[in-house]
Design a protein around this motif. Structure first.
Motif, PDB file in Angstrom:
ATOM      1  N   THR A  88     -45.599  12.351   8.167  1.00 59.85           N
ATOM      2  CA  THR A  88     -46.876  12.809   8.417  1.00 59.85           C
ATOM      3  C   THR A  88     -47.674  13.098   7.247  1.00 59.85           C
ATOM      4  OG1 THR A  88     -45.781  13.308  10.699  1.00 59.85           O
ATOM      5  CG2 THR A  88     -48.031  14.236  10.197  1.00 59.85           C
ATOM      6  N   LEU A  89     -47.086  14.045   6.646  1.00 58.46           N
ATOM      7  CA  LEU A  89     -47.986  14.508   5.437  1.00 58.46           C
ATOM      8  C   LEU A  89     -48.451  13.213   4.621  1.00 58.46           C
ATOM      9  CD1 LEU A  89     -48.963  16.626   3.593  1.00 58.46           C
ATOM     10  CD2 LEU A  89     -46.917  16.710   2.275  1.00 58.46           C
ATOM     11  N   LEU A  90     -47.498  12.658   4.243  1.00 53.94           N
ATOM     12  CA  LEU A  90     -48.083  11.390   3.224  1.00 53.94           C
ATOM     13  C   LEU A  90     -48.690  10.196   3.883  1.00 53.94           C
ATOM     14  CD1 LEU A  90     -44.549  11.209   1.169  1.00 53.94           C
ATOM     15  CD2 LEU A  90     -46.577  12.230   0.334  1.00 53.94           C
ATOM     16  N   ILE A  91     -48.411   9.665   5.050  1.00 56.82           N
ATOM     17  CA  ILE A  91     -49.002   8.752   5.466  1.00 56.82           C
ATOM     18  C   ILE A  91     -50.632   9.135   5.923  1.00 56.82           C
ATOM     19  CG2 ILE A  91     -48.696   9.307   7.993  1.00 56.82           C
ATOM     20  CD1 ILE A  91     -48.199   5.793   6.418  1.00 56.82           C
ATOM     21  N   ASN A  92     -50.940  10.432   6.186  1.00 64.70           N
ATOM     22  CA  ASN A  92     -52.315  10.684   6.302  1.00 64.70           C
ATOM     23  C   ASN A  92     -52.877  10.726   4.957  1.00 64.70           C
ATOM     24  OD1 ASN A  92     -52.794  11.487   9.190  1.00 64.70           O
ATOM     25  ND2 ASN A  92     -50.980  12.276   9.061  1.00 64.70           N
ATOM     26  N   PHE A  93     -52.103  11.248   4.096  1.00 61.30           N
ATOM     27  CA  PHE A  93     -52.722  11.248   2.575  1.00 61.30           C
ATOM     28  C   PHE A  93     -53.112   9.862   2.070  1.00 61.30           C
ATOM     29  CE2 PHE A  93     -52.072  11.254  -1.956  1.00 61.30           C
ATOM     30  CZ  PHE A  93     -53.263  11.793  -2.508  1.00 61.30           C
ATOM     31  N   VAL A  94     -52.295   9.000   2.272  1.00 62.50           N
ATOM     32  CA  VAL A  94     -52.213   7.571   2.050  1.00 62.50           C
ATOM     33  C   VAL A  94     -53.733   7.180   2.548  1.00 62.50           C
ATOM     34  CG1 VAL A  94     -51.288   5.235   1.874  1.00 62.50           C
ATOM     35  CG2 VAL A  94     -49.878   7.161   1.338  1.00 62.50           C
ATOM     36  N   PHE A  95     -53.453   7.350   3.840  1.00 68.91           N
ATOM     37  CA  PHE A  95     -54.851   6.640   4.408  1.00 68.91           C
ATOM     38  C   PHE A  95     -56.168   7.212   3.970  1.00 68.91           C
ATOM     39  CE2 PHE A  95     -58.180   7.066   7.677  1.00 68.91           C
ATOM     40  CZ  PHE A  95     -58.220   5.578   7.945  1.00 68.91           C
ATOM     41  N   MET A 128     -51.284   7.794  -5.281  1.00 67.56           N
ATOM     42  CA  MET A 128     -51.141   7.551  -3.915  1.00 67.56           C
ATOM     43  C   MET A 128     -49.986   8.247  -3.146  1.00 67.56           C
ATOM     44  SD  MET A 128     -51.485   3.819  -1.994  1.00 67.56           S
ATOM     45  CE  MET A 128     -49.817   3.380  -2.243  1.00 67.56           C
ATOM     46  N   SER A 129     -48.958   8.261  -3.958  1.00 65.83           N
ATOM     47  CA  SER A 129     -47.735   8.991  -3.497  1.00 65.83           C
ATOM     48  C   SER A 129     -48.070  10.565  -3.391  1.00 65.83           C
ATOM     49  CB  SER A 129     -46.355   8.737  -4.128  1.00 65.83           C
ATOM     50  OG  SER A 129     -46.637   9.367  -5.640  1.00 65.83           O
ATOM     51  N   GLY A 130     -49.194  11.154  -3.884  1.00 65.39           N
ATOM     52  CA  GLY A 130     -49.272  12.500  -3.866  1.00 65.39           C
ATOM     53  C   GLY A 130     -48.426  13.227  -4.984  1.00 65.39           C
ATOM     54  N   LEU A 131     -47.982  12.491  -5.687  1.00 69.95           N
ATOM     55  CA  LEU A 131     -47.097  13.044  -6.836  1.00 69.95           C
ATOM     56  C   LEU A 131     -47.791  13.279  -8.419  1.00 69.95           C
ATOM     57  CD1 LEU A 131     -43.658  11.853  -5.848  1.00 69.95           C
ATOM     58  CD2 LEU A 131     -44.577  14.058  -5.411  1.00 69.95           C
TER      59      LEU A 131
END
Length: 356
Positions: A88-95, A128-131
């Motif tokens: 949930t965290l990552l998919i919302n960030f990717v969007f 994009m992966s937040g890393l």
């Protein structure tokens, strides 16, 4: 006192406003070229407060620990819960990441940040992966550094939870302080913010707020609410002064745990229950993630003159909050338009089959 999800949203609303003030007025180099009136505060006091409001990071971390601990204890499939939380965290960030890239592409910022070399694609996908913060690679927006911390905290949560279940409070505290006692670099994000995470978890697992409330009523009787209002203000002020002092630098790992704990307790009792204020904070909290991920584009990258251009410091914050809230509303409208929840639900189910 297990506060509700709505209460959590309201606290997030407070935290996002604290973050805005912190980012706007942390130091004169951020606003110095603009005519900013800080009335009714002096500039010195306003900057001091803005600097102290970096505690907003610890508040978000504390709430993460608290909320995850409450949910984790009620879930039978605990691994599935962790996977869902991370997804949930990552998919919302990717969007939002992709939406930001699309909207800003004509400005050329994508190539300015990632370059045009063979490694640029790698940098893009790491970001994009937040890393990006974790790997030390370029990031499109500086404030996205928090995503690396958020991912790591979710991944280490089961270990922290097990430690809290099996070790005594002193044992856990010693584990947290061990890197500090060994002279390790406490600027590392995980070491810097691990204590608020653990303290939030501990408060949820041991119902600390209810215990504090009962103690308060036992010690102070019928006038407990009135008396504790001033006691809490004193505690919060004292913790801020310690944190902001030169000596406080060395114990910020500790103050950044107990200060958000105190602010949240005070807010639950005396702030979020105010009808109109509470509703506004709830709305801000509901949109806080979108606002956090996009606000730097407005404040610094593209519309700095607009953001600081209203003369009064607090009017700047008010207008900025309204603008970034409207951006978040637009993001949520796009999600509904493309049936984002349905799409992500399908993706998550497919991933669970591939990665059981």
């Amino acid at each position: 006192m297990m506060f509700s999800k709505n209460d959590t949203l309201k606290i997030k609303g407070i935290a996002i406003l604290m973050m805005y003030i912190h980012h706007f007025y942390l130091s004169a180099d951020r606003y110095g070229k603009y005519a900013v009136d800080f009335f009714p505060l002096t500039e010195t006091i306003a900057v001091y407060i803005a600097s102290a409001l970096k505690i907003c990071v610890a508040m978000f971390v504390f709430l993460t620990g608290y909320g995850m601990a409450v949910s984790y204890q009620s879930k039978e499939q605990k691994v599935l819960y962790i996977k869902h939380r991370l997804f949930t965290l990552l998919i919302n960030f990717v969007f939002i990441f992709l939406l930001v890239q699309l909207v800003t592409f004509p400005t050329g910022r994508l190539f300015d940040i990632y370059g045009k070399s063979g490694s640029s694609v790698i940098y893009f996908f790491i970001d994009m992966s937040g890393l990006a913060r974790l790997f030390g690679t370029p990031t499109f927006i500086g404030t996205w550094w928090y995503m690396s911390l958020a991912v790591i905290l979710i991944l280490v949560f089961p270990l922290l939870h097990k430690s809290l279940e099996q070790l005594s409070e002193i044992g856990v505290l010693l584990v947290v302080l061990l890197p500090y006692m060994l002279g390790m670099d406490m600027s590392t994000d995980l070491l810097r913010w691990i204590f608020p995470m653990i303290l939030g978890m501990y408060c949820a697992m041991n119902d600390c707020y209810s215990r504090i409330k009962k103690f308060e009523q036992k010690m102070l009787g019928k006038g407990a609410d009135f008396a504790f209002f001033f006691i809490e203000i004193f505690v919060i002020a004292a913790l801020i002064m310690v944190r902001q002092s030169e000596a406080g630098t060395y114990i910020s790992v500790i103050t950044d745990g107990f200060l958000p704990m105190s602010i949240i307790y005070f807010s639950i009792h005396y702030v979020v229950g105010i009808p109109v204020v509470g509703k506004i904070l709830e709305i801000l909290g509901r949109h806080s993630m979108n606002m956090f991920l996009t606000h730097t584009l407005v404040r610094v990258t593209y519309f700095q003159d607009f953001s600081y251009g209203f003369g009064n410091a607090w009017l700047n914050i008010l207008v900025f909050t309204m603008v970034t809230l409207m951006i978040s509303v637009g993001i949520e409208w796009i999600k509904r338009l493309i049936r984002f929840d349905k799409i992500t639900g399908v993706i998550e189910r497919k991933l669970n089959l591939i990665l059981p």
